[in-house]
Design an enzyme around this catalytic site. Structure first.
Site, PDB file in Angstrom:
ATOM      1  CB  CYS B  50      38.738  42.433  41.688  1.00 18.39           C
ATOM      2  SG  CYS B  50      40.229  41.810  40.955  1.00 18.39           S
ATOM      3  NE  ARG B  52      42.881  37.046  47.960  1.00 19.10           N
ATOM      4  CZ  ARG B  52      42.760  35.732  48.128  1.00 19.10           C
ATOM      5  NH1 ARG B  52      42.353  35.245  49.277  1.00 19.10           N
ATOM      6  NH2 ARG B  52      43.052  34.908  47.152  1.00 19.10           N
ATOM      7  CG  HIS B 103      44.151  32.646  54.589  1.00 15.95           C
ATOM      8  ND1 HIS B 103      43.489  31.828  53.696  1.00 15.95           N
ATOM      9  CD2 HIS B 103      43.794  33.911  54.289  1.00 15.95           C
ATOM     10  CE1 HIS B 103      42.754  32.582  52.894  1.00 15.95           C
ATOM     11  NE2 HIS B 103      42.912  33.850  53.230  1.00 15.95           N
ATOM     12  CD  GLN B 120      46.751  42.648  39.456  1.00 17.36           C
ATOM     13  OE1 GLN B 120      46.238  41.596  39.093  1.00 17.36           O
ATOM     14  NE2 GLN B 120      46.197  43.810  39.232  1.00 17.36           N
ATOM     15  CG  MET B 197      44.631  37.015  21.119  1.00 15.73           C
ATOM     16  SD  MET B 197      43.494  36.181  22.179  1.00 15.73           S
ATOM     17  CE  MET B 197      43.769  34.516  21.678  1.00 15.73           C
TER      18      MET B 197
END
Lengths: 271, 459
Positions: B50, B52, B103, B120, B197
């Site tokens: 989401c 890249r 990179h 992740q 929360m």
């Protein structure tokens, strides 16, 4: 040559202290490895010297204040190395090393020639008595250090200052436990040390108990720690209170060990 | 042979752009197959998350391949009407050779992520790599590169503290609790109010070993529901005072405009807890716990701003760790580069040997055909051996020097010079574009190594 050998641990502990204090104040994790290495080497020399002196004199080199301080310093470093191995709390070194260094430094300041014990003091209880009390003092010093660290970490947590020290110091729970464990190891050591001392006195002078300032202060310290253990078990003297108590108890130990030794005449006067 | 990549990420493109060009997971196999059909590309891989979209490729012709990959991303566009190719390229970055290697290592170790230290991404890379392997899109080089990227991420996680301190507010409470209690195993948490929360924070605590969950809420039915979710116990709202003594951790988030938990309640609880510490988190605004109680012994109170401060401190701590990670990456890039260069030297050595052997053979054949009648079979054999030995002895020194030099910086120049000296063709190079890197070089100064056109200025 021999003089130089005796200075080596002092030198290494000094270097260890400097690096540990640097580690305390600046962000560089690799410093703790250097400090640990330096301390480890110093400890090996120190151990070697203690063995050498024990072989030379036929008993542990604890017959004077200098010897006792040196042994105390050795015990501190040994305990630190064990704790470091178990818990990897590098910051502990920043507290213990200065203390170990200072006690070895003062050991160097007092005369340390090997004296044969006065014949009337010589008994197998002697070695046991001195070894146990010094090791007890080591344990109480660790409790003191844990107490100090607890108070610092508690202050950081309360004031919400999440600085480097906050990350380096371990959890309050661990510090409180370290305090508790140290006292519960130190207390039996001191108790047995006192008993061995009484038996020694009984052997030498025929009286197990004599009223002298050192004995009185030692008993007060012993009662203080007993009260502290009792307080934790019954009414929950833990956390901040236990930390303060460990610090006060340590003051008592220092007072008894040092001041009384230097100022008061009596059988405990080493020099 | 060159590693290149074209991509866009959260730093160069807003979500409106990223969402248009992401590759749906379900059809990634089709895309991979399509990607490597191009004669420009010998290996390829698509990484689409989401944050890249990146395409990695091995090519002999970097400039053309950059264009091909940009087009490839462009053609994947959903809702075609919106964006022109030029608009897209403004968001793209282009890397080749060591910059590309660096990179992907930075991406896999989360240094390029929105939240530095998140874990992740290395899983997503592993997945993308698996897809590429299943679809036979990768080969020797990308396989090596991505295995390395995954292992570099592991190394950085274990050798730095980059992922150690949590950077989300709901998780910050766990970090604080650990600084107080050490281990959270067997601890009890009391939820006052059932906000989202608070629920999230409680879930994080439970995942870290907290055993008992007590829930209370003004609307008791809601407390019962939430308690059931955690396998916990629901408590009546007016029994908070009693339950406080049971709780090691209290998370408060009601909508009440007054202090639900006051000083007396907590002081009382601490006494009954025999001074075991109590950790209170007040994430409600207006606050529900009297801030005065933080002055009590063995009581630790944090409000929402305090948690935010923890997060910021943790982020700073991670940033410092990221500097260490960069050093590790530089080291690993060099290792990878050395491996790539050693690949380059092999074809050159083979070409030299073939060329010299061809010369030897033609010269020996000439001589033999001239003296054919006078020469016995033994003598022919001797000439063959003699010439063979001479070329072996002569080639020995330059070839071993070449093997050694190829690993060093400037190795590509040595290879290039060698090729010139032996007049070897720039083989495997489809076009003679002056901008293109010579075959067999990993890096050359004229080459636009990162043609990140203006994407980085746009950040």
């Amino acid at each position: 040559m021999e003089i130089l050998l005796y200075k080596l641990p002092l030198l290494f502990y000094f270097a260890g202290t400097v690096v540990y204090l640097l580690f305390f104040s600046i962000k560089k994790d690799s410093l703790s490895n250097i400090a640990l290495g330096v301390t480890g080497i110093g400890f090996l020399f120190h151990t070697f010297i203690l063995i050498l002196r024990t072989v030379e004199s036929g008993h542990l080199p604890l017959s004077n204040l200098s010897g006792a301080l040196s042994f105390f310093s050795w015990g501190m470093i040994l305990t630190y190395l064990v704790l470091e191995y178990w818990y990897r709390i590098h910051i502990l070194g920043s507290f213990i090393l200065p203390l170990a260094f200072l006690s070895l430094l003062s050991a160097a300041a007092f005369p340390n020639e090997i004296r044969s014990l006065q014949p009337d003091l010589n008994s197998s209880w002697f070695g046991i008595h001195t070894t146990l009390t010094v090791l007890g003092a080591v344990a109480f010093t660790i409790a003191f250090v844990a107490g100090m660290m607890y108070l610092i970490q508690e202050k950081l947590l309360k004031s919400k200052r999440f600085n480097r020290l906050y990350y380096k110091l371990p959890s309050l729970d661990l510090l409180d436990h370290l305090n508790q464990w140290s006292i519960s190891v130190g207390f039996p050591l001191l108790t047995l040390g006192i008993l061995a001392g009484a038996l020694w006195a009984g052997d030498v002078w025929g009286a197990y108990w004599v009223w002298d300032p050192q004995r009185i202060f030692t008993s007060v310290t012993w009662l203080f720690y007993l009260g502290m253990i009792h307080g934790r078990l019954t009414v929950g003297w833990r956390g901040r209170k236990a930390a303060y108590l460990a610090i006060i108890g340590f003051m008592g130990v220092v007072f008894t060990f040092f001041i009384v030794n230097l100022l008061v005449e009596g059988p405990h006067r080493f020099i | 042979m060159n590693i290149i990549l074209v991509g866009l990420n959260h730093k160069t493109a807003p979500v409106e752009i990223r969402e248009k060009f992401s590759f749906p997971e379900a059809s990634i196999g089709t895309f991979l197959t399509q990607l490597v059909t191009s004669p420009l590309i010998s290996e390829g891989l698509i990484l689409s998350t989401c944050n890249r979209v990146e395409i990695y490729a091995i090519t002999e012709n970097a400039p053309e391949c950059f264009d091909y990959l940009s087009r490839f991303i462009y053609e994947n566009q959903k809702y075609h009407d919106n964006i022109s190719f030029d608009q897209l390229t403004r968001h793209l970055y282009f890397y080749s050779s060591t910059d590309a290697v660096s990179h992907i290592f930075r991406v896999s170790s989360s240094l390029d992520s929105m939240v530095v230290g998140e874990t992740q991404i290395s899983g997503q890379i592993k997945e993308a790599f698996d897809y590429a392997m299943i679809n036979k899109a990768t080969g020797v080089i990308l396989n090596k590169l991505f295995k390395k990227a995954i292992s570099v991420a592991k190394r950085i996680r274990s050798q730095t503290k980059i992922s150690e301190n949590s950077v989300s507010v709901s998780y910050a409470a766990v970090g604080l609790a650990k600084k107080i209690f050490g281990d959270l195993t067997g601890k009890t948490v009391l939820l006052v109010g059932a906000g989202e929360m608070a629920e999230l924070a409680a879930r994080n605590l439970v995942n870290n070993g907290v055993k008992n969950v007590l829930v209370t809420n003004r609307n008791y039915q809601r407390a019962v529901e939430l308690a059931r979710e955690f396998n916990g116990i629901s408590v009546k709202f007016d029994e908070i005072g009693v339950e406080l003594a049971e709780a090691d951790i209290v998370i408060c988030s009601t909508g009440a405009p007054y202090y639900v938990i006051n000083s007396d309640m907590v002081e009382n609880a601490v006494g009954r807890r025999k001074n075991r510490p109590i950790f209170l988190v007040d994430i409600s605004v207006p606050r529900n716990i009297d801030p005065k109680i933080n002055t009590l012994g063995n009581v630790f109170l944090y409000d929402i701003d305090d948690l935010q401060a923890v997060v910021e401190a943790n982020l700073k701590e991670r940033q410092k760790e990221a500097e260490k990670a960069e050093l590790i990456i530089a080291e690993e890039v060099e290792t990878m580069d050395r491996w790539l260069k050693s690949l380059n030297v092999v074809p050159t050595i083979i070409a030299i040997r073939e060329k010299v052997e061809a010369i030897r053979k033609s010269e020996v054949d000439k001589t033999i055909s001239k003296w054919q009648r006078e020469l016995s079979e033994e003598e022919v054999g001797a000439i063959e051996n003699l010439s063979q030995n001479i070329i072996n002895k002569i080639l020995h020194f330059p070839l071993s020097a070449l093997k050694a030099e190829a690993h060093l910086s400037g190795g590509s120049e040595v290879i290039e010079t060698t090729r010139k000296l032996f007049d070897l063709a720039e083989e495997k190079q489809p076009s003679q574009d002056p901008e293109a890197p010579p075959a067999g070089t990993a890096e050359s100064p004229e080459e636009p190594i990162s043609r990140s056109r203006d994407s980085r200025e746009n950040q």
